[in-house]
Design a protein around this motif. Structure first.
Motif, PDB file in Angstrom:
ATOM      1  N   PHE A 195     -11.008  -2.817   0.870  1.00 37.24           N
ATOM      2  CA  PHE A 195     -10.859  -3.098  -0.554  1.00 37.24           C
ATOM      3  C   PHE A 195     -11.067  -1.881  -1.453  1.00 37.24           C
ATOM      4  CE2 PHE A 195     -12.153  -7.002   1.606  1.00 37.24           C
ATOM      5  CZ  PHE A 195     -11.081  -7.810   1.272  1.00 37.24           C
ATOM      6  N   ARG A 197      -9.856   2.411  -2.368  1.00 40.70           N
ATOM      7  CA  ARG A 197      -8.848   3.457  -2.154  1.00 40.70           C
ATOM      8  C   ARG A 197      -9.224   4.337  -0.977  1.00 40.70           C
ATOM      9  NH1 ARG A 197      -6.929   5.796  -8.007  1.00 40.70           N
ATOM     10  NH2 ARG A 197      -6.006   3.857  -8.740  1.00 40.70           N
ATOM     11  N   GLY A 202     -14.105  -0.101  -8.824  1.00 43.54           N
ATOM     12  CA  GLY A 202     -13.979   0.630  -7.562  1.00 43.54           C
ATOM     13  C   GLY A 202     -13.294  -0.151  -6.451  1.00 43.54           C
ATOM     14  N   LEU A 203     -12.968  -1.407  -6.710  1.00 47.37           N
ATOM     15  CA  LEU A 203     -12.314  -2.195  -5.676  1.00 47.37           C
ATOM     16  C   LEU A 203     -10.829  -2.356  -5.999  1.00 47.37           C
ATOM     17  CD1 LEU A 203     -14.928  -5.001  -4.972  1.00 47.37           C
ATOM     18  CD2 LEU A 203     -14.653  -2.784  -3.882  1.00 47.37           C
ATOM     19  N   VAL A 204     -10.001  -2.212  -4.979  1.00 51.09           N
ATOM     20  CA  VAL A 204      -8.560  -2.357  -5.165  1.00 51.09           C
ATOM     21  C   VAL A 204      -8.233  -3.821  -5.430  1.00 51.09           C
ATOM     22  CG1 VAL A 204      -6.323  -2.180  -4.023  1.00 51.09           C
ATOM     23  CG2 VAL A 204      -8.039  -0.396  -3.698  1.00 51.09           C
ATOM     24  N   GLU A 232       0.831  -1.210   0.000  1.00 49.39           N
ATOM     25  CA  GLU A 232       0.000   0.000   0.000  1.00 49.39           C
ATOM     26  C   GLU A 232       0.865   1.258   0.000  1.00 49.39           C
ATOM     27  OE1 GLU A 232      -4.185  -1.002   2.167  1.00 49.39           O
ATOM     28  OE2 GLU A 232      -2.377  -1.298   3.334  1.00 49.39           O
ATOM     29  N   ILE A 247      -0.108   3.691  -2.835  1.00 48.82           N
ATOM     30  CA  ILE A 247      -1.256   4.486  -2.378  1.00 48.82           C
ATOM     31  C   ILE A 247      -1.537   5.635  -3.348  1.00 48.82           C
ATOM     32  CG2 ILE A 247      -0.054   6.111  -0.821  1.00 48.82           C
ATOM     33  CD1 ILE A 247      -2.527   5.498   1.091  1.00 48.82           C
ATOM     34  N   GLY A 248      -2.828   5.828  -3.620  1.00 47.02           N
ATOM     35  CA  GLY A 248      -3.215   6.865  -4.566  1.00 47.02           C
ATOM     36  C   GLY A 248      -3.222   6.390  -6.007  1.00 47.02           C
ATOM     37  N   ARG A 249      -2.616   5.220  -6.279  1.00 48.74           N
ATOM     38  CA  ARG A 249      -2.596   4.721  -7.662  1.00 48.74           C
ATOM     39  C   ARG A 249      -2.716   3.199  -7.652  1.00 48.74           C
ATOM     40  NH1 ARG A 249       3.201   3.747  -9.137  1.00 48.74           N
ATOM     41  NH2 ARG A 249       4.234   3.653  -7.153  1.00 48.74           N
ATOM     42  N   GLN A 250      -3.490   2.680  -6.684  1.00 49.65           N
ATOM     43  CA  GLN A 250      -3.677   1.241  -6.597  1.00 49.65           C
ATOM     44  C   GLN A 250      -4.383   0.746  -7.853  1.00 49.65           C
ATOM     45  OE1 GLN A 250      -4.837   3.467  -4.199  1.00 49.65           O
ATOM     46  NE2 GLN A 250      -4.747   2.567  -2.158  1.00 49.65           N
ATOM     47  N   PRO A 251      -3.965  -0.419  -8.359  1.00 52.98           N
ATOM     48  CA  PRO A 251      -4.717  -0.987  -9.474  1.00 52.98           C
ATOM     49  C   PRO A 251      -6.109  -1.356  -8.976  1.00 52.98           C
ATOM     50  CG  PRO A 251      -3.107  -2.561  -8.625  1.00 52.98           C
ATOM     51  CD  PRO A 251      -2.853  -1.262  -7.936  1.00 52.98           C
ATOM     52  N   HIS A 252      -7.147  -1.004  -9.742  1.00 54.56           N
ATOM     53  CA  HIS A 252      -8.486  -1.329  -9.243  1.00 54.56           C
ATOM     54  C   HIS A 252      -9.434  -1.677 -10.374  1.00 54.56           C
ATOM     55  CE1 HIS A 252     -10.308   2.828  -9.972  1.00 54.56           C
ATOM     56  NE2 HIS A 252      -9.070   2.884 -10.383  1.00 54.56           N
TER      57      HIS A 252
END
Lengths: 540, 319
Positions: free
Chosen positions: B182, B184, A154-156, A142, A146-151
């Motif tokens: 889960f 951001r 809407g879910l990381v 994380e 953080i701020g650019r998590q693959p998602h």
């Protein structure tokens, strides 16, 4: 004599600056010629970051005064200087913490002005601080993303994020469980994570602010391997450090600042250590300005002695002995371990090896209270935050240590307090209208004297003075030195830390020289001179 | 891995041990009826605790939730009974008002850097005061929709019922878990609680996140207020006093660090159930005053805070 030396120095500085400018303009024209010929014949890498005439002032102090700085691609550039040189101001202007007053900053030929550190990062300037600025409670993955998590929807995508983190860190030779919180890992690992994050966020310039300060030798080696690797990938690295060995181990080029001015910028290969030290201290090897004729060799049993005393990551184990009536000086560059020695000796830091002795008997010094009970005294380097209590009166400041020693329940009677305060005000010639004036209103020199009085009131046998003459005017300066000599005649044992080489050479009977957190040499007798101290600091 | 989940595991162990003790003394604790009631009786507390968990995780606190629950009840009673508003419309309206109220508090906290404690304390007085502006009486709600909704229940074998409001609570926890772990937004909440300055330097949208956190908390408090009004079928200005403190207790017993940054939503559910369990035990016991619940909660809370201190000190040492 002294005057001449400083004049010569000034001349040298100007000459250095001229040379640097000439060289830079020369390389600049080389580069343009090369591009005209469409032949990259220049051996020097292209310029990445170019700072010209950077100026920044704060009320009462010019922190940066027309500073130039050039960083090339694939270069590790050491930024050096003593306290107040302007290194941290330069970095803070560069990363958008402060606004500059004048000057230009160019990255890849584009003028830039970062609004804040996040903005600087998006422009391509990443900074890794000594105190790692990451989130210890989040997982390593994380922290990297953080701020650019693959998602998706809407879910990381945690699995994806962890896989990519693992890959990213593998590139730095780090194989750790990225699902663990960052706080589970050492500072060294955290720093590598911070570097990986900054570089992965498309950093072209990486600023490392004293990254090695809390690392051990092996961790430093790992860090350097990573820096060399990043360098080969064309990233420009600004490396702020106090450790000369590390400068020579990893830097290609150094820039030295002093009092907000550029002293010079040189390739490290052409720069002898002694010259680097003289650039940092602003002092040339010269004939002795001040001589102390009767340097006495104090004999007898040491009052305090330390054997193999040290603490991991803070200071290598050292031996030190001070006899009654003796002044031992501690000399070295900023961060060389001078203040750390004082803190260990006074119990502010707890030693993890070695033994302390007082009058030849082993003692335990785990806290400042223990030290005070053994009748040690300590005036800290930072008078304003660690020494005086500005709102309290001169009298209250003077009796503070004595009262603490007696315990707070046994209040010193008011009349006795006044007697003590008056005695020291007269004895040390503290200039104040009366003992009830808040100490914050006094001048620096008088505050320093009151601090000395605070410890003298406890009738100490061993007194540690950290930078007793910093920030006080010339007249008070001489008085403090005279006071040190008088105290020593009275049979007090003194340990004095100072960056002023002439000063320390003038009153010390012996001088311990420190370098890179080690006591490297002890000078005594005729060896005690500013010149020998300086060559010892430079080493080799 | 184990260390990371230790606080939650301890909470869970406390619940299981507590349940075993109850079961040994009163075998009827095994009946689905008791379990169903445990969920129903604590539904409103559970819902508001989800919001509070987000707030505390981010390093803040929300003292206004009890007042918002009371305001919601009074608002529903007045609009439905006095002005004949459609109950469903009233629900939407009150959720919207509460959301705005929370957003306003979040905005103040971020913009003026005022401690959340002060801002939400003001919010607490404001919402409670508004209740009395609307009415000082306890107004019963007799709308037919209320009867219909409370009749919805999932029957368990053995006579127990998982009521509609219990289902709302379980659904809120499910959504909360997804949101916290889960998304951001969830990562940003933990980031704020870890170190606000670092989070800002790393590009976490601090302002947006802060506003959303308090908005969520007030929104869930209003949802809890709606659930509470199903439970009591009335709106009363003095209802739910001190619920904010019960909620904070449930969150902390659930393993969330009061200073922020560490904790889980599922832990909060167990924390709420522990409180419910103590309450139920005391009802079964019959001779104990219900104030013993408070004493038990106090002792537990104290034990958990000391435990967390010990754990974080231990984790620092092993680094």
């Amino acid at each position: 004599m002294r005057r001449q030396a400083s004049d010569r120095l000034l001349f040298c500085l100007k000459r250095d600056q001229r040379r640097v400018r000439k060289r830079m303009s020369a390389s600049g024209s080389d580069a343009s010629k090369a591009s005209e010929d469409e032949m990259p014949v220049s051996t020097e890498q292209p310029q990445l970051l170019e700072i010209r005439g950077l100026t920044k002032g704060f009320p009462g102090v010019q922190a940066l005064d027309h500073v130039d700085f050039t960083l090339h691609e694939g270069e590790i550039h050491g930024l050096l200087g003593e306290n107040g040189a302007g290194k941290s101001t330069l970095i803070k202007v560069l990363t958008g913490v402060f606004k500059r007053d004048a000057g230009t900053i160019r990255l890849d030929g584009q003028d830039i002005e970062a609004r804040d550190p996040a903005d600087a990062l998006s422009l391509g300037i990443g900074t890794v601080y000594q105190e790692v600025n990451l989130l210890p409670n989040l997982s390593v993955a994380e922290n990297l993303f953080i701020g650019r998590q693959p998602h998706r929807f809407g879910l990381v995508r945690t699995g994806e994020m962890r896989r990519r983190s693992q890959e990213l860190l593998a590139g730095y030779g780090l194989d750790i469980d990225v699902a663990n919180p960052l706080s589970a890992y050492s500072v060294a690992v955290q720093q590598i994570v911070a570097i990986a994050r900054a570089v992965d966020l498309s950093a072209k310039v990486l600023i490392l602010d004293e990254p090695t300060a809390s690392l051990d030798a092996q961790e430093v080696e790992t860090l350097f391997r990573i820096l060399r690797d990043l360098k080969s990938r064309g990233i420009g690295i600004v490396f702020v450090t106090h450790f000369l060995d590390q400068v020579y181990a990893v830097c290609d080029r150094i820039t030295v600042l002093r009092n907000g001015r550029l002293v010079g910028s040189r390739p490290i290969a052409e720069l002898p250590r002694i010259e680097l030290v003289s650039m940092m201290l602003g002092r040339e090897l010269a004939a002795e300005a001040l001589h102390r004729n009767q340097r006495k060799a104090v004999t007898g049993e040491p009052l305090v002695a330390f054997k193999d005393y040290g603490k991991r990551r803070l200071l290598e184990p050292f031996d030190l002995a001070v006899r009654p009536g003796e002044v031992v000086g501690l000399a070295g560059l900023l961060g060389s371990g001078r203040t750390e020695t004082a803190k260990l000796v006074f119990g502010i830091e707890r030693a993890d090896s070695g033994q302390a002795f007082v009058d030849g008997k082993p003692v335990r010094i785990a806290t400042p209270r223990d030290a005070a009970r053994l009748r040690f005294g300590f005036t800290p380097e930072d008078r304003k935050t660690e020494g005086i209590v500005a709102e309290l009166s001169v009298r209250e400041n003077i009796i503070l240590a004595l009262q603490a020693q007696r315990g707070w329940l046994r209040l010193i009677p008011r009349r006795r307090q006044e007697e003590i305060a008056d005695r020291f005000i007269k004895l040390l010639d503290i200039r104040t209208p009366d003992a009830e004036k808040p100490i914050g209103l006094l001048s620096g020199g008088n505050q320093q004297k009151a601090l000395l009085a605070r410890w003298l009131a406890t009738e100490p046998r061993f007194l540690i003075l950290d930078e007793p003459t910093r920030g006080i005017d010339v007249g008070a300066h001489a008085e403090i030195i005279r006071l040190i000599e008088r105290l020593c005649e009275d049979g007090l044992a003194l340990l004095v830390i100072s960056s002023e080489l002439e000063e320390i050479a003038s009153y010390s009977d012996r001088v311990v020289v420190l370098r890179d957190r080690r006591h490297v040499r002890e000078l005594s007798g005729s060896d005690v001179s500013a010149n020998t101290i300086m060559t010892t600091i430079a080493g080799h | 891995m184990i260390r990371r989940h230790l606080p939650v595991l301890i909470t869970l162990a406390v619940f299981i041990v507590g349940y075993m003790i109850c079961l040994a003394q009163f075998p009827s604790f095994a009946s689905t009826r008791v379990i169903g009631n445990l969920l129903t009786d604590n539904a409103f507390l559970g819902i508001v605790a989800v919001g509070m968990t987000f707030v505390i995780l981010s390093g803040g606190i929300d003292l206004s939730v009890g007042s918002v629950i009371a305001f919601t009840g009074v608002f529903l009673a007045v609009t439905i009974e006095k002005y004949g508003l459609n109950p469903y419309l009233a629900f939407i309206l009150v959720l919207g008002i509460a959301g705005l109220f929370g957003a306003g508090m979040g905005f103040l906290i971020h913009t003026f850097q005022i401690p959340a404690f002060i801002v939400t304390l003001a919010g607490m007085f404001l919402a409670r005061g508004l209740c009395f502006v609307l009415t000082t009486d306890s107004i019963p709600i007799n709308a037919p929709a209320y009867g219909q909704i409370t009749d919805i229940a999932f029957r368990l074998p053995g006579g127990g019922r998982v009521t509609f409001i219990a289902m709302v609570m379980l659904l809120t926890f499910a959504v909360g878990i997804v949101l916290a772990h889960f998304t951001r937004f969830g990562a940003n909440v933990y980031a704020l609680g870890g170190n606000r300055t670092s989070a800002e330097l790393m590009g976490v949208p601090v302002r947006k996140t802060t506003i959303r956190i308090y908005m969520l908390s007030s929104f869930l408090a209003a949802l809890a207020g709606i659930v509470f009004s199903f439970y009591t079928s009335a709106g009363y200005s003095l209802a739910a006093t001190g619920v904010e403190l019960d909620t904070i207790a449930a969150v902390v017993i659930g393993g969330t660090l009061l200073t922020g940054g560490y904790g889980t939503i599922i832990g909060t559910l167990v924390g709420v159930l522990i409180q419910g369990l103590i309450q139920t035990y005391i009802t079964f016991e019959g001779t104990l005053s219900s104030w013993w619940t408070k004493i038990a909660i106090g002792a537990l809370l104290f034990a958990f805070i000391v435990l967390q201190r010990g754990l974080s000190a231990a984790s620092l040492r092993t680094r």
